[in-house]
Design an enzyme around this catalytic site. Structure first.
Site, PDB file in Angstrom:
ATOM      1  N   LYS A 111      41.407  47.573  51.036  1.00 31.07           N
ATOM      2  CA  LYS A 111      40.584  48.344  50.098  1.00 31.07           C
ATOM      3  C   LYS A 111      39.784  49.462  50.762  1.00 31.07           C
ATOM      4  CE  LYS A 111      40.504  45.187  46.259  1.00 31.07           C
ATOM      5  NZ  LYS A 111      39.807  44.556  45.156  1.00 31.07           N
ATOM      6  N   LYS A 192      50.945  42.032  44.558  1.00 33.95           N
ATOM      7  CA  LYS A 192      50.408  41.080  43.570  1.00 33.95           C
ATOM      8  C   LYS A 192      50.001  41.823  42.290  1.00 33.95           C
ATOM      9  CE  LYS A 192      45.457  40.907  44.200  1.00 33.95           C
ATOM     10  NZ  LYS A 192      44.289  40.144  43.849  1.00 33.95           N
ATOM     11  N   LYS A 195      44.355  44.109  38.772  1.00 38.45           N
ATOM     12  CA  LYS A 195      43.603  44.776  37.712  1.00 38.45           C
ATOM     13  C   LYS A 195      43.555  46.265  37.935  1.00 38.45           C
ATOM     14  CE  LYS A 195      40.136  41.223  37.363  1.00 38.45           C
ATOM     15  NZ  LYS A 195      38.861  40.925  38.003  1.00 38.45           N
TER      16      LYS A 195
HETATM   17  P1  ATP Z   1      42.319  43.078  41.861  1.00 39.86           P
HETATM   18  O1  ATP Z   1      43.550  42.638  41.143  1.00 39.86           O
HETATM   19  O2  ATP Z   1      41.758  44.371  41.333  1.00 39.86           O
HETATM   20  O3  ATP Z   1      42.447  43.022  43.345  1.00 39.86           O
HETATM   21  P2  ATP Z   1      41.481  40.475  41.367  1.00 39.86           P
HETATM   22  O4  ATP Z   1      42.097  40.245  40.028  1.00 39.86           O
HETATM   23  O5  ATP Z   1      42.143  39.924  42.565  1.00 39.86           O
HETATM   24  O6  ATP Z   1      41.217  42.023  41.486  1.00 39.86           O
HETATM   25  P3  ATP Z   1      39.239  38.776  40.722  1.00 39.86           P
HETATM   26  O7  ATP Z   1      38.915  39.161  39.349  1.00 39.86           O
HETATM   27  O8  ATP Z   1      38.037  38.494  41.486  1.00 39.86           O
HETATM   28  O9  ATP Z   1      39.996  39.937  41.489  1.00 39.86           O
HETATM   29  O10 ATP Z   1      40.233  37.534  40.729  1.00 39.86           O
HETATM   30  C1  ATP Z   1      39.949  36.403  39.954  1.00 39.86           C
HETATM   31  C2  ATP Z   1      40.854  35.266  40.303  1.00 39.86           C
HETATM   32  O11 ATP Z   1      42.224  35.585  39.999  1.00 39.86           O
HETATM   33  C3  ATP Z   1      40.861  34.882  41.783  1.00 39.86           C
HETATM   34  O12 ATP Z   1      40.844  33.480  41.879  1.00 39.86           O
HETATM   35  C4  ATP Z   1      42.155  35.434  42.319  1.00 39.86           C
HETATM   36  O13 ATP Z   1      42.629  34.689  43.401  1.00 39.86           O
HETATM   37  C5  ATP Z   1      43.059  35.289  41.122  1.00 39.86           C
HETATM   38  N1  ATP Z   1      44.155  36.262  41.153  1.00 39.86           N
HETATM   39  C6  ATP Z   1      44.040  37.609  41.212  1.00 39.86           C
HETATM   40  N2  ATP Z   1      45.249  38.195  41.189  1.00 39.86           N
HETATM   41  C7  ATP Z   1      46.177  37.190  41.115  1.00 39.86           C
HETATM   42  C8  ATP Z   1      47.623  37.138  41.044  1.00 39.86           C
HETATM   43  N3  ATP Z   1      48.342  38.254  41.034  1.00 39.86           N
HETATM   44  N4  ATP Z   1      48.220  35.935  40.965  1.00 39.86           N
HETATM   45  C9  ATP Z   1      47.486  34.799  40.949  1.00 39.86           C
HETATM   46  N5  ATP Z   1      46.136  34.770  41.013  1.00 39.86           N
HETATM   47  C10 ATP Z   1      45.475  35.941  41.093  1.00 39.86           C
END
Ligand code: ATP
Ligand code: LTN
Length: 326
Positions: A111, A192, A195
């Protein structure tokens, strides 16, 4: 009863990855654990946020927690910045973590893009996360696979302090699911699902309408072989879609392979659209009911009071063991 803590950032677009990797576990755990679920707004400001939008996103995530089945009678739901202990403990942990170990965090590297102007908060983000967890004497942290390194760091910091001072913290364990722990982007199954990705068809947000869900799935990247077989290495696109299908429909991967023998990706994708639309419809419905209700605000206020009471006990112990305050 063992204590569970987890958090989601209020940065919009809560997607199927967040649901299958993390939120699904939140609901599963609440019957036989003491669960605390946080909306981590202070993590969100590690990158610039519009204050008005952030406020809305906080309520969006809170409503989504409830919409997927988190029950405020069983679990504490609150907003991180409403409990001062997070920032307080974070500073104490910052003084007990090493710049070397923080420099190795892959999320920071990804990031910050090696920029001099990367915010310091982005660098110390995992320390704040450790504070979130340790503040509540947490036993179990349900998260997606991408958080493994951060959980390890939290354990290292807790053990370091416990070993050099009086025992101050409970050392938590991460809880990662076998299936759904890492949902990949639909347009690029080597990344992955995220968001923040620009292409809205890279993800399925929990609030997407059926037309958008259909478009995203029908466009999803697969391969030219045309055979429905689970093989993450050689067929990451279709394997990712099979993973989503398997978890949401409760059908094992081998069964999916059998059911679609001789059929093409088009047939499979059409069925997957139906499965995803049906799984998300009740979530969207419940979300619309609660999102603008007074009940939601009351739940968050009550959650903050209960969370604060637990956090104050930890902070009293931390201050005593570090010789802080009067
Ligand atoms: P960004 O996608 O922008 O990096 P994020 O979705 O990882 O943000 P959080 O909102 O803090 O950030 O994530 C919330 C939860 O969702 C965490 O437990 C994270 O591990 C899980 N998570 C995020 N992306 C995935 C994914 N692609 N598959 C499974 N779990 C996920
Ligand atoms: N870093 C996490 C969000 C998060 C979290 C936490 C998860 C912040 N504090 C405490 C579990 C426990 C992420 O998913 N990006």
């Amino acid at each position: 009863m063992k204590r569970v803590f987890s958090g989601v950032q209020p940065t919009g677009n809560i997607h199927l990855g967040n649901y299958l990797g993390a939120l699904r576990q939140f609901v599963e755990l609440q019957d036989d654990h003491e669960c605390i679920y946080c909306i981590v707004d202070m993590h969100a400001i590690t990158v610039p946020q519009d204050p008005k939008v952030l406020k809305e996103h906080i309520l969006d995530v809170a409503a989504l927690y409830l919409a997927v089945g988190v029950d405020p009678k069983k679990s504490i739901v609150f907003v991180q910045s409403d409990v001062p202990g997070h920032a307080e403990l974070s500073w104490v942990l910052t003084c007990n973590s090493y710049t070397g170990e923080l420099s190795r965090m892959t999320q920071f590297k990804a990031k910050s893009h090696n920029k001099e102007s990367a915010p310091t908060g982005l660098f110390t983000y995992p320390v704040l996360m450790a504070a979130d967890i340790l503040l509540y004497a947490t036993d179990i942290v349900p998260v997606g696979n991408d958080q493994k390194q951060h959980i390890e760091l939290c354990r290292d910091i807790a053990n370091r302090i416990n070993n050099t001072r009086k025992k101050t913290f409970v050392v938590p364990d991460g809880r990662f699911l076998k299936e759904g722990a890492r949902i990949m982007a639909l347009d690029d199954p080597t990344q992955k699902m995220s968001k923040s990705a620009e292409n809205i068809h890279s993800r399925i947000s929990l609030l997407d309408d059926p037309a958008k869900i259909k478009k995203s799935i029908m466009k999803a990247t697969t391969d030219s072989e045309g055979v429905i077989r689970f093989d993450v290495e050689n067929k990451p696109g279709i394997s990712n879609l099979m993973n989503i299908y398997s978890v949401l429909a409760g059908v094992p991967l081998e069964q999916i392979e059998k059911d679609y023998e001789g059929k093409g990706y088009g047939d499979f994708k059409k069925d997957l659209v139906e499965i995803v639309v049906n799984a998300l419809a009740p979530i969207r419905e419940r979300y619309e009911e609660i999102r603008h209700s007074d009940e939601l605000i009351e739940i968050l206020k009550d959650g903050a009071v209960r969370a604060n009471a637990i956090s104050e006990k930890t902070m009293a112990r931390v201050k005593k063991n570090f010789g802080l305050g009067l």
